[in-house]
Write a protein that holds these residues in place. Structure first.
Motif, PDB file in Angstrom:
ATOM      1  N   SER A   1       0.283   1.375  -9.488  1.00  0.00           N
ATOM      2  CA  SER A   1      -1.045   1.924  -9.739  1.00  0.00           C
ATOM      3  C   SER A   1      -0.930   3.358 -10.238  1.00  0.00           C
TER       4      SER A   1
ATOM      5  N   GLY B   1       0.800  -1.219   0.000  1.00  0.00           N
ATOM      6  CA  GLY B   1       0.000   0.000   0.000  1.00  0.00           C
ATOM      7  C   GLY B   1       0.829   1.264   0.000  1.00  0.00           C
TER       8      GLY B   1
ATOM      9  N   SER C   1      -8.870  -2.674  -3.782  1.00  0.00           N
ATOM     10  CA  SER C   1      -8.099  -3.212  -4.906  1.00  0.00           C
ATOM     11  C   SER C   1      -7.964  -4.725  -4.797  1.00  0.00           C
TER      12      SER C   1
ATOM     13  N   MET D   1      -6.496   0.095  -0.866  1.00  0.00           N
ATOM     14  CA  MET D   1      -5.731  -1.147  -0.969  1.00  0.00           C
ATOM     15  C   MET D   1      -6.642  -2.365  -0.839  1.00  0.00           C
TER      16      MET D   1
ATOM     17  N   TYR E   1      -3.851  -0.534 -12.399  1.00  0.00           N
ATOM     18  CA  TYR E   1      -2.520  -1.075 -12.117  1.00  0.00           C
ATOM     19  C   TYR E   1      -1.850  -1.397 -13.446  1.00  0.00           C
TER      20      TYR E   1
ATOM     21  N   LEU F   1       0.403   0.417  -4.595  1.00  0.00           N
ATOM     22  CA  LEU F   1      -0.714   1.349  -4.736  1.00  0.00           C
ATOM     23  C   LEU F   1      -0.275   2.809  -4.845  1.00  0.00           C
TER      24      LEU F   1
ATOM     25  N   SER G   1     -11.637   4.481  -6.569  1.00  0.00           N
ATOM     26  CA  SER G   1     -11.033   4.932  -5.320  1.00  0.00           C
ATOM     27  C   SER G   1     -11.628   6.278  -4.931  1.00  0.00           C
TER      28      SER G   1
END
Length: 400
Positions: free
Chosen positions: A355, A122, A314, A311, A348, A141, A341
């Motif tokens: 990301s 993350g 995802s 995170m 990604y 991320l 988000s």
């Protein structure tokens, strides 16, 4: 004999219950420096909890509920690997997430590569997570140090300052951030000079001597990479000694509430920073996140909250796309994966597993004794200006 038979029967029953439990949940093994970095990681944990609650309220993923299994790594790479091994072998988690510090993140990435376990990082910002040293099983991320430097450099160039000093925590993240900033600044402004460099032990900055050394170099501007308690000490000492008077400062992360809020009436004016102005982002996606977060925790989100939340979202999206929790299938699913988000849709990238989450760039302002960000703009991580070329990515990941 009866006792022995009952013991065997009980053991069989317990094993069956364990299997049934495992079949009913998807276990995410989360490794992080909770005790060492609470300012960022307490909100981060809340963000994860909100995501798990929302996912499970909709029936989970693949008909299974998400369950977090959390371990503390004591901000130590060796401990990070030890608890990751325990999560994989004993807890039998389906995938790994986490890490805050770049050195622990790299240790987990290497573990994931060796054990062929899917790992979603993350927070660790070093470019080695996804570029130099990136591997098949690791995705990241947050925008890394190159991306954040690339977002700040255009503003730094506009200052038209020639003599720069740098100050940073002397470990992987700080070294990576300064290297990226120097490279990009020299490319954008060939006459730039770096006249002083202060590399401080993480969490142990000697703010007085650092401030004096920077002042003695008489730079036109300062690039700062310190964060947390180190940042607070540096700002306090710099204010006291007049280091920032009539001197430009460009600073990574300082606009994040977890680092700006503790400065209170010592918050600087006019620093160019990356951060998270949660109080002024009016997009529908962010407003929905803000409302849900404040409703659950009776508190405002920090940048860590967004990272933890996104995170886990995802991870859930990747599992759904893969229709599996098998590591190789998750790797394939995450390449090009799109996720909603609080900052909008991100993806990604297949070429480097990074990301496209972006960052807000603006200036700090001391607003009645509270530090805030003003004049900010969201810079999308998908913008090619903030990425190395595909050719450079390919070269840096040649060993993948």
């Amino acid at each position: 004999m009866r006792f022995a038979l009952r013991a065997v029967a009980f053991a069989s029953f317990a094993a069956a219950v364990a299997v049934a439990h495992a079949q009913g949940v998807i276990k995410i093994g989360e490794v992080n420096s909770y005790k060492a970095q609470p300012a960022f990681l307490e909100p981060y944990k809340k963000g994860m909890e909100l995501a798990v609650e929302q996912i499970n309220a909709k029936g989970g993923v693949l008909g299974k509920k998400i369950e977090l299994v959390i371990r503390d790594d004591n901000a130590n790479p060796g401990d990070a690997v030890r608890v990751a091994e325990e999560l994989v072998s004993r807890e039998q988690v389906d995938l790994l997430t986490g890490a805050f510090l770049s050195n622990t993140g790299l240790a987990l990435a290497d573990f994931a590569k060796q054990k062929k376990v899917f790992y979603l990082a993350g927070e660790p910002l070093t470019d080695k997570m996804t570029w130099q040293g990136g591997n098949q099983y690791t995705f990241r991320l947050r925008p890394g140090t190159y991306m954040q430097a690339a977002m700040l450099v255009p503003e730094a160039v506009k200052l038209k300052k020639k003599r720069w000093a740098v100050v940073y925590p002397n470990y992987e993240y700080g070294q990576s951030a300064v290297a990226a900033f120097k490279t990009l600044m020299k490319a954008a402004q060939p006459d730039v000079e770096f006249v002083a460099e202060q590399a401080t032990p993480l969490g142990k900055v000697d703010a007085g001597s650092v401030t004096q050394a920077l002042a003695d170099a008489k730079p036109d501007a300062i690039f700062n990479v310190l964060f947390g308690a180190d940042l607070s000490k540096f700002v306090r000492e710099g204010n006291t000694r007049g280091l920032f008077k009539d001197r430009a400062v460009v600073s990574v992360l300082t606009g994040e509430p977890e680092y700006l809020d503790p400065l209170k009436d010592e918050a600087p004016n006019g620093w160019i920073v990356t951060g998270y102005p949660y109080y002024g982002i009016d997009t529908p996606a962010h407003q929905a996140f803000l409302k849900a977060y404040e409703g659950k925790f009776k508190d405002y989100p920090r940048l860590g909250s967004v990272v933890g939340y996104t995170m886990i979202m995802s991870a859930a999206a990747g599992i759904a796309k893969a229709n599996s929790t098998e590591s190789d299938k998750l790797v394939a699913a995450f390449k090009g994966l799109q996720v909603d988000s609080p900052f909008g849709k991100i993806s990604y990238r297949a070429e480097d597993h990074q990301s496209t989450m972006g960052a807000f760039v603006g200036r700090t302002k001391n607003d009645g004794g509270k530090g805030v960000m003003v004049d900010y703009t969201y810079l999308d991580g998908a913008d090619a200006r903030f990425q190395p070329s595909a050719e450079d990515v390919k070269k840096s990941r040649a060993a993948d």
